[in-house]
Design a protein around this motif. Structure first.
Motif, PDB file in Angstrom:
ATOM      1  N   PHE A  11       0.920  -1.083   0.076  1.00  0.00           N
ATOM      2  CA  PHE A  11       0.008   0.126  -0.043  1.00  0.00           C
ATOM      3  C   PHE A  11       0.785   1.352   0.083  1.00  0.00           C
ATOM      4  CE2 PHE A  11      -3.157  -3.010   1.842  1.00  0.00           C
ATOM      5  CZ  PHE A  11      -3.997  -3.281   0.847  1.00  0.00           C
ATOM      6  N   GLY A  76      -5.004  -8.056   4.538  1.00  0.00           N
ATOM      7  CA  GLY A  76      -5.216  -7.387   2.855  1.00  0.00           C
ATOM      8  C   GLY A  76      -3.573  -7.246   2.902  1.00  0.00           C
ATOM      9  N   HIS A  77      -2.782  -6.492   3.611  1.00  0.00           N
ATOM     10  CA  HIS A  77      -1.414  -6.130   3.089  1.00  0.00           C
ATOM     11  C   HIS A  77      -0.614  -7.193   2.852  1.00  0.00           C
ATOM     12  CE1 HIS A  77       0.210  -6.840   6.896  1.00  0.00           C
ATOM     13  NE2 HIS A  77       1.537  -6.675   6.539  1.00  0.00           N
ATOM     14  N   LEU A  80      -1.684  -8.491  -0.649  1.00  0.00           N
ATOM     15  CA  LEU A  80      -1.047  -7.844  -1.748  1.00  0.00           C
ATOM     16  C   LEU A  80       0.393  -7.976  -2.040  1.00  0.00           C
ATOM     17  CD1 LEU A  80      -2.577  -5.456  -3.063  1.00  0.00           C
ATOM     18  CD2 LEU A  80      -1.137  -3.854  -1.965  1.00  0.00           C
ATOM     19  N   THR A 210      -3.965  -1.578   7.108  1.00  0.00           N
ATOM     20  CA  THR A 210      -4.506  -2.573   7.239  1.00  0.00           C
ATOM     21  C   THR A 210      -5.712  -3.090   6.167  1.00  0.00           C
ATOM     22  OG1 THR A 210      -4.435  -2.057   9.526  1.00  0.00           O
ATOM     23  CG2 THR A 210      -5.935  -3.877   9.057  1.00  0.00           C
ATOM     24  N   GLY A 211      -5.379  -3.885   5.191  1.00  0.00           N
ATOM     25  CA  GLY A 211      -6.594  -4.156   4.295  1.00  0.00           C
ATOM     26  C   GLY A 211      -7.657  -4.485   4.746  1.00  0.00           C
ATOM     27  N   SER A 212      -7.649  -5.629   5.641  1.00  0.00           N
ATOM     28  CA  SER A 212      -8.797  -6.366   6.246  1.00  0.00           C
ATOM     29  C   SER A 212      -9.768  -5.389   6.765  1.00  0.00           C
ATOM     30  CB  SER A 212      -8.427  -7.400   7.126  1.00  0.00           C
ATOM     31  OG  SER A 212      -7.871  -6.854   8.393  1.00  0.00           O
ATOM     32  N   HIS A 214     -10.386  -2.226   5.842  1.00  0.00           N
ATOM     33  CA  HIS A 214     -11.093  -1.506   4.781  1.00  0.00           C
ATOM     34  C   HIS A 214     -12.234  -2.420   4.478  1.00  0.00           C
ATOM     35  CE1 HIS A 214      -7.624   1.133   5.794  1.00  0.00           C
ATOM     36  NE2 HIS A 214      -8.637   1.996   4.897  1.00  0.00           N
ATOM     37  N   CYS A 215     -12.386  -3.778   4.701  1.00  0.00           N
ATOM     38  CA  CYS A 215     -13.677  -4.650   4.539  1.00  0.00           C
ATOM     39  C   CYS A 215     -14.910  -3.782   5.371  1.00  0.00           C
ATOM     40  CB  CYS A 215     -13.366  -5.869   4.788  1.00  0.00           C
ATOM     41  SG  CYS A 215     -12.302  -6.624   3.545  1.00  0.00           S
ATOM     42  N   LEU A 242      -5.142   3.298   0.049  1.00  0.00           N
ATOM     43  CA  LEU A 242      -5.885   2.408  -0.418  1.00  0.00           C
ATOM     44  C   LEU A 242      -6.925   2.755  -1.530  1.00  0.00           C
ATOM     45  CD1 LEU A 242      -5.417   1.716   2.855  1.00  0.00           C
ATOM     46  CD2 LEU A 242      -6.350  -0.592   1.910  1.00  0.00           C
ATOM     47  N   CYS A 244     -10.490   1.972  -3.229  1.00  0.00           N
ATOM     48  CA  CYS A 244     -11.341   1.206  -2.993  1.00  0.00           C
ATOM     49  C   CYS A 244     -12.533   1.388  -3.695  1.00  0.00           C
ATOM     50  CB  CYS A 244     -11.494   1.198  -1.305  1.00  0.00           C
ATOM     51  SG  CYS A 244     -10.100   1.341  -0.172  1.00  0.00           S
ATOM     52  N   LEU A 253     -10.203  -3.618  -3.120  1.00  0.00           N
ATOM     53  CA  LEU A 253      -8.897  -2.868  -2.415  1.00  0.00           C
ATOM     54  C   LEU A 253      -7.785  -2.850  -3.380  1.00  0.00           C
ATOM     55  CD1 LEU A 253      -9.400  -4.455   1.091  1.00  0.00           C
ATOM     56  CD2 LEU A 253     -10.458  -2.673   0.226  1.00  0.00           C
TER      57      LEU A 253
END
Length: 267
Positions: A11, A76-77, A80, A210-212, A214-215, A242, A244, A253
């Motif tokens: 990210f 998430g990260h 990625l 934190t990708g998760s 952003h869910c 991110l 999105c 994402l």
């Protein structure tokens, strides 16, 4: 036994920014205790391990993620970062990658000519909840709203409040959810929202990006702002962006990656 390892800043398009993830390609699974020990030794928010495995009838991989303390159900990260390693180091001919995970099938594609990678993740809507005793006191400032899904989502009035928070990590150790997300409207041109993420009981006091999370963040802001596309900034010390899109039951994402380290580990 020697194993390859990559460390990727996710990210971000700059080294030393974003969220660093370790990625360990495997031909076959190691014992869980060994993978947990490697993650603890790396001492990053997450270490990802993957093995080749058909996914939904297609050539793909099974992917698992470990913090220094526990295995997690979604990250998430590190997803990625793993996709970046496969696209750039292992199989540049691929146009998509399918991962079998504890959160179902996750797909990553190259986002046109931008250089970004785009992930298809499950949406996690948050609903109003009563905060457990001590949560607000541990955060040090009262939010406008307290919502919950896997994590608490605390909504503040301004980005300055989010940036200024200094949570009592010991006070957050016993919360009844996985982690605490804090968010507020964006305070710079082009940013729809800002956030931070705290999970001290899981070995991650503050996660850089934190990708998760952003869910949960994306569907909240998509509804509040009345638009599907959300540009989000995670306001940690390292920081990360991110790109999105709210797609109902799923969220898209996207972000950049920057490689930092490539080597081997001995176990």
């Amino acid at each position: 036994m020697r194993l390859p390892i990559h460390q990727i800043d996710a990210f971000t398009s700059e080294v030393f920014r974003g969220n660093p993830a370790a990625v360990v390609p495997l031909e076959a699974w190691l014992p869980d205790a060994t993978m947990q020990a490697i993650a603890a030794e790396n001492n990053l928010a997450e270490t990802a391990f993957f093995v080749p495995e058909p996914v939904d009838g297609r050539d793909g991989f099974r992917l698992r993620w470990f913090t220094p303390a526990v295995e997690v159900d979604l990250c998430g990260h590190a997803t990625l970062a793993t996709a970046w390693v496969i696209f750039n180091k292992l199989d540049g001919a691929r146009s998509r990658i399918d991962f079998a995970t504890r959160s179902g099938t996750l797909t990553v594609v190259q986002d046109g000519e931008s250089g970004r990678l785009a992930m298809d993740f499950p949406s996690r809507d948050a609903a109003p909840v009563e905060p457990e005793a001590g949560l607000v006191a541990a955060m040090g400032a009262a939010p406008q709203q307290v919502l919950g899904s896997r994590d608490y989502l605390l909504v503040y009035e301004t980005a300055a409040q989010v940036r200024a928070l200094k949570p009592d990590m010991q006070g957050l150790m016993g919360i009844d959810k996985f982690a605490v997300i804090v968010t507020a409207p964006g305070d710079e041109a082009g940013l729809d929202c800002v956030s931070r993420f705290f999970a001290p009981a899981k070995g991650v006091p503050e996660d850089p990006v934190t990708g998760s999370a952003h869910c949960t963040i994306v569907p909240y802001w998509a509804k509040r702002l009345g638009k599907p596309d959300i540009t989000a900034w995670q306001a940690s010390a390292r920081g990360g962006t991110l790109y999105c899109r709210d797609e109902g039951a799923r969220v898209r994402l996207a972000g950049f990656c920057k490689p930092y380290l490539e080597g081997s580990i001995t176990v």
